[in-house]
Design a protein around this motif. Structure first.
Motif, PDB file in Angstrom:
ATOM      1  N   ALA A   1      39.522  44.713  42.073  1.00 49.00           N
ATOM      2  CA  ALA A   1      38.744  45.903  41.677  1.00 49.00           C
ATOM      3  C   ALA A   1      37.604  46.170  42.654  1.00 49.00           C
ATOM      4  CB  ALA A   1      38.207  45.715  40.266  1.00 49.00           C
ATOM      5  N   LEU A   2      36.925  45.128  43.098  1.00 50.79           N
ATOM      6  CA  LEU A   2      35.851  45.310  44.077  1.00 50.79           C
ATOM      7  C   LEU A   2      36.398  45.854  45.389  1.00 50.79           C
ATOM      8  CD1 LEU A   2      33.784  42.051  43.436  1.00 50.79           C
ATOM      9  CD2 LEU A   2      33.101  44.394  42.873  1.00 50.79           C
ATOM     10  N   GLU A   3      37.560  45.376  45.786  1.00 49.91           N
ATOM     11  CA  GLU A   3      38.161  45.868  47.028  1.00 49.91           C
ATOM     12  C   GLU A   3      38.510  47.347  46.930  1.00 49.91           C
ATOM     13  OE1 GLU A   3      41.389  43.189  47.627  1.00 49.91           O
ATOM     14  OE2 GLU A   3      40.087  41.531  48.284  1.00 49.91           O
ATOM     15  N   ARG A   4      38.770  47.820  45.710  1.00 45.52           N
ATOM     16  CA  ARG A   4      39.021  49.253  45.508  1.00 45.52           C
ATOM     17  C   ARG A   4      37.728  50.054  45.459  1.00 45.52           C
ATOM     18  NH1 ARG A   4      42.420  47.099  41.384  1.00 45.52           N
ATOM     19  NH2 ARG A   4      40.984  47.875  39.767  1.00 45.52           N
ATOM     20  N   GLY A   5      36.587  49.371  45.461  1.00 44.67           N
ATOM     21  CA  GLY A   5      35.300  50.056  45.416  1.00 44.67           C
ATOM     22  C   GLY A   5      34.783  50.308  44.022  1.00 44.67           C
ATOM     23  N   ALA A   6      35.371  49.680  43.010  1.00 38.68           N
ATOM     24  CA  ALA A   6      34.954  49.901  41.626  1.00 38.68           C
ATOM     25  C   ALA A   6      33.657  49.149  41.316  1.00 38.68           C
ATOM     26  CB  ALA A   6      36.045  49.446  40.665  1.00 38.68           C
ATOM     27  N   VAL A   7      33.004  49.590  40.254  1.00 39.94           N
ATOM     28  CA  VAL A   7      31.911  48.818  39.676  1.00 39.94           C
ATOM     29  C   VAL A   7      32.535  47.875  38.644  1.00 39.94           C
ATOM     30  CG1 VAL A   7      29.725  48.845  38.433  1.00 39.94           C
ATOM     31  CG2 VAL A   7      30.307  50.739  39.972  1.00 39.94           C
TER      32      VAL A   7
END
Length: 222
Positions: free
Chosen positions: A99-105
């Protein structure tokens, strides 16, 4: 205890996305504040992943049943710590990092600090040893911000009609846990904020938003 500024500086912080963690004793309102923050961020158009530990993966659900069910009974302190570490390893690999790699919070209800506070300070294991296991399990991934919702254990535990295996521990155990959280937060104020869990929930939510807002440059909008 290796949770001071030097240790924090050596941790890995994601370069994309924003990682926010809610920590604190049982009954302190972590789930409520996680939901309020997630709702606000979604309203601002950000991609949000709300998660929790232990139990957010298929493997984690099985581990959660073992560590929290009163039917499990007594297990060795080191066994308990390793079970929690396994949950964290799977959670980070399968849920948090992607999820972080997708730029999500990413908003998580509990993370490494809970293991250090409960299995380290609470169980009276060597906290440095527990931390080495936890950091290895998670690849030393650290939250950009950890919100500690501070509450006297007698107030938090009084909110439960039935208690799980950890909630059912002694008051002295939970006092050690609380102290563990507060010491970690005091050692790294750049990445922690401690809030009074007995304050109005909207007031707490506003304080959380104020600390999260400057971090959102790394996050993507939907």
């Amino acid at each position: 205890m290796s949770t001071g500024p030097a240790a924090a500086a050596s941790g890995a912080y994601a370069r994309t996305g924003v990682f926010v963690c809610f920590e604190g004793g049982d009954g302190s309102g972590k789930s409520t504040q996680s939901e309020l923050l997630g709702g606000w961020l979604e309203g601002q158009g950000y991609a949000v992943l709300s998660t929790f530990e232990p139990g957010a993966t298929e493997v984690g659900r099985k581990l959660r049943s073992i560590v929290l069910s009163p039917e499990t009974g007594a297990i060795a302190d080191r066994t308990e710590a390793l079970l929690y570490a396994a949950d964290k390893a799977e959670h980070v690999a399968a849920v948090v990092r992607p999820a972080l790699e997708r730029g999500a919070v990413v908003i998580t209800d509990r993370y490494v600090d809970s293991m250090l506070a409960y299995q380290g300070a609470g169980r009276a294991l060597d906290v440095d040893e527990v931390e080495r296991v936890a950091r290895w399990a998670t690849g030393d991934l650290r939250p950009h911000l950890t919100v500690v919702l501070d509450l006297e254990p007698e107030h938090g535990l009084g909110r439960f009609e039935e208690r799980d295996r950890i909630e059912g521990e002694s008051l002295e155990f939970h006092l050690r846990v609380r102290d563990g959280f507060l010491r970690m937060a005091a050692a790294d104020p750049d990445h922690y904020v401690v809030l009074d869990a007995r304050a109005d929930r909207e007031e707490i939510a506003a304080q959380v938003r104020d600390r999260v807002a400057p971090l959102l440059e790394q996050a993507v909008r939907r």
